[in-house]
Design a protein around this motif. Structure first.
Motif, PDB file in Angstrom:
ATOM      1  N   GLU A 178       0.905  -1.464  -0.089  1.00 45.26           N
ATOM      2  CA  GLU A 178      -0.154  -0.070  -0.144  1.00 45.26           C
ATOM      3  C   GLU A 178       0.740   1.751   0.119  1.00 45.26           C
ATOM      4  O   GLU A 178       0.289   2.445   0.260  1.00 45.26           O
ATOM      5  N   ALA A 218     -11.174  16.143  -5.040  1.00 37.80           N
ATOM      6  CA  ALA A 218     -11.340  14.373  -4.723  1.00 37.80           C
ATOM      7  C   ALA A 218      -9.811  13.732  -4.614  1.00 37.80           C
ATOM      8  O   ALA A 218      -9.144  12.400  -3.746  1.00 37.80           O
ATOM      9  N   GLU A 219      -9.701  13.499  -6.030  1.00 42.83           N
ATOM     10  CA  GLU A 219      -8.590  13.204  -6.772  1.00 42.83           C
ATOM     11  C   GLU A 219      -6.685  13.500  -6.037  1.00 42.83           C
ATOM     12  O   GLU A 219      -6.268  12.599  -5.579  1.00 42.83           O
ATOM     13  N   ALA A 221      -6.537  15.105  -3.155  1.00 45.57           N
ATOM     14  CA  ALA A 221      -6.597  14.336  -1.761  1.00 45.57           C
ATOM     15  C   ALA A 221      -6.491  12.990  -1.620  1.00 45.57           C
ATOM     16  O   ALA A 221      -6.037  12.223  -1.109  1.00 45.57           O
ATOM     17  N   ARG A 222      -6.774  12.097  -2.644  1.00 46.66           N
ATOM     18  CA  ARG A 222      -6.603  10.558  -2.424  1.00 46.66           C
ATOM     19  C   ARG A 222      -5.174  10.238  -2.974  1.00 46.66           C
ATOM     20  O   ARG A 222      -4.655   9.705  -2.300  1.00 46.66           O
ATOM     21  N   ARG A 223      -4.348  11.201  -4.037  1.00 43.41           N
ATOM     22  CA  ARG A 223      -3.195  11.134  -4.201  1.00 43.41           C
ATOM     23  C   ARG A 223      -2.599  11.812  -3.064  1.00 43.41           C
ATOM     24  O   ARG A 223      -1.329  10.993  -2.646  1.00 43.41           O
ATOM     25  N   THR A 225      -2.950  11.708   0.026  1.00 40.56           N
ATOM     26  CA  THR A 225      -3.114  10.606   1.514  1.00 40.56           C
ATOM     27  C   THR A 225      -2.087   9.149   0.708  1.00 40.56           C
ATOM     28  O   THR A 225      -1.505   8.806   1.711  1.00 40.56           O
ATOM     29  N   ALA A 226      -1.876   9.136  -0.193  1.00 43.80           N
ATOM     30  CA  ALA A 226      -1.026   7.434  -0.774  1.00 43.80           C
ATOM     31  C   ALA A 226       0.172   8.061  -0.586  1.00 43.80           C
ATOM     32  O   ALA A 226       1.213   7.153  -0.133  1.00 43.80           O
ATOM     33  N   ALA A 273      -6.390  15.310   5.035  1.00 45.48           N
ATOM     34  CA  ALA A 273      -5.792  14.248   3.272  1.00 45.48           C
ATOM     35  C   ALA A 273      -4.447  14.041   3.559  1.00 45.48           C
ATOM     36  O   ALA A 273      -3.815  12.435   4.534  1.00 45.48           O
ATOM     37  N   GLY A 277      -2.688  10.351   6.286  1.00 46.56           N
ATOM     38  CA  GLY A 277      -2.065   9.319   4.974  1.00 46.56           C
ATOM     39  C   GLY A 277      -0.694   9.039   6.312  1.00 46.56           C
ATOM     40  O   GLY A 277      -0.086   7.651   6.605  1.00 46.56           O
ATOM     41  N   HIS A 297     -10.880   4.284  11.314  1.00 42.96           N
ATOM     42  CA  HIS A 297     -11.095   4.323   9.554  1.00 42.96           C
ATOM     43  C   HIS A 297     -12.290   3.369   9.718  1.00 42.96           C
ATOM     44  O   HIS A 297     -13.605   3.523   8.984  1.00 42.96           O
TER      45      HIS A 297
END
Length: 301
Positions: A178, A218-219, A221-223, A225-226, A273, A277, A297
């Motif tokens: 992950e 949203a994208e 934020a996802r990136r 966090t990753a 975010a 992460g 989570h």
């Protein structure tokens, strides 16, 4: 696969590519325009067979070694490392491009600083703005500043040192874990652990498209966090003191609070975010903390 240039190869530019054609062509055009020609390009192609053939054929003047392998950035880099022959190696992504003097600048820096094993620089967008957070001036690369001392696109390292390290294939884009980031920092931390000397040069700049590039919040934020998960994981792996991560999160929280106070709710969301992460990645090295994070989570869901 090669051209007729008589110069010895002093620099290998190792490009791992997946799913991109036009950006890769832009990079190759910029390499074709370099003021020094004593370099090779090792392209590690993770696409279907034949996907890049017509693109590579457009650049007969470049010394290109075209390899193919399965997807996975760190794995692809290791395949390319094994095939590299330059005295030094750089790792341009397929969506960056070089100013005409970059190869000349890199080799000149190494020539003038013979005790350096590694140099790094700064990624900038077409308007000259920094793409990532970096140090304000030249500096010796240390454990304390390594996260601000450039990124993979701006790393240039002695080939024999790089081949002795390899990249951790459990980290980086396409890895089975992950943790889809942090492989280049892990690579440099292990180099420092071997006694390598590295220096950050902010005037050594390489063009990169803006990271967000109009992506929805949203994208982004996802990136965020990753990528932050990889950072948190490395902080734990390399035994940074708790004060280090608390300081980083504290600064981010202050910036997030300022964003809220000024109505920048998107900026606040991105900082939340990032903190989320980092804590998640950090918890992977601590089973008790990991359980607590997973419960938190689960409650959100």
């Amino acid at each position: 696969m090669a051209n007729d240039a008589p110069q010895a190869v002093l620099l290998t530019l190792l490009v791992c590519t997946l799913g991109r054609v036009k950006p890769l062509e832009r990079l190759l055009h910029s390499l074709n325009a370099q003021t020094l020609k004593n370099f090779e390009v090792v392209i590690v192609d993770q696409n279907a067979e034949g996907f890049l053939d017509s693109t590579i054929q457009k650049f007969p003047a470049l010394r290109i070694n075209h390899l193919r392998t399965r997807p996975g950035l760190s794995h692809a880099r290791n395949v390319g490392l094994a095939a590299s022959s330059g005295r030094y190696i750089g790792f341009p992504d397929d969506d960056v491009w070089y100013r005409p003097s970059v190869v000349e600048e890199v080799l000149d820096i190494f020539r003038r600083n013979s005790k350096l094993n590694i140099i790094t620089g700064r990624s900038i967008d077409p308007l000259g703005r920094g793409v990532t957070v970096t140090l304000p001036g030249e500096a010796l690369i240390t454990r304390e500043n390594i996260f601000e001392a450039g990124n993979s696109n701006t790393i240039f390292i002695e080939r024999m040192l790089a081949q002795s390290l390899n990249f951790d294939e459990g980290l980086g884009l396409g890895a089975a874990s992950e943790f889809q980031s942090g492989e280049e920092t892990d690579f440099l931390l292990r180099a420092l652990g071997k006694g390598a000397a590295g220096w950050y040069f902010p005037d050594l700049t390489i063009f990169h498209d803006p990271i967000d590039n109009g992506a929805p919040l949203a994208e982004r934020a996802r990136r965020t966090t990753a990528y932050a998960r990889g950072f948190g994981y490395l902080i734990r792996k390399y035994h940074y003191p708790p004060s280090y991560i608390l300081g980083k999160i504290g600064k981010t929280a202050l910036r997030g609070a300022w964003c809220l106070a000024t109505g920048d709710f998107g900026g606040a969301r991105l900082r939340l975010a990032w903190a989320n992460g980092v804590l998640y990645g950090y918890s992977r090295g601590n089973p008790k903390l990991s359980i607590a994070v997973e419960r938190a989570h689960a409650k959100k869901q």
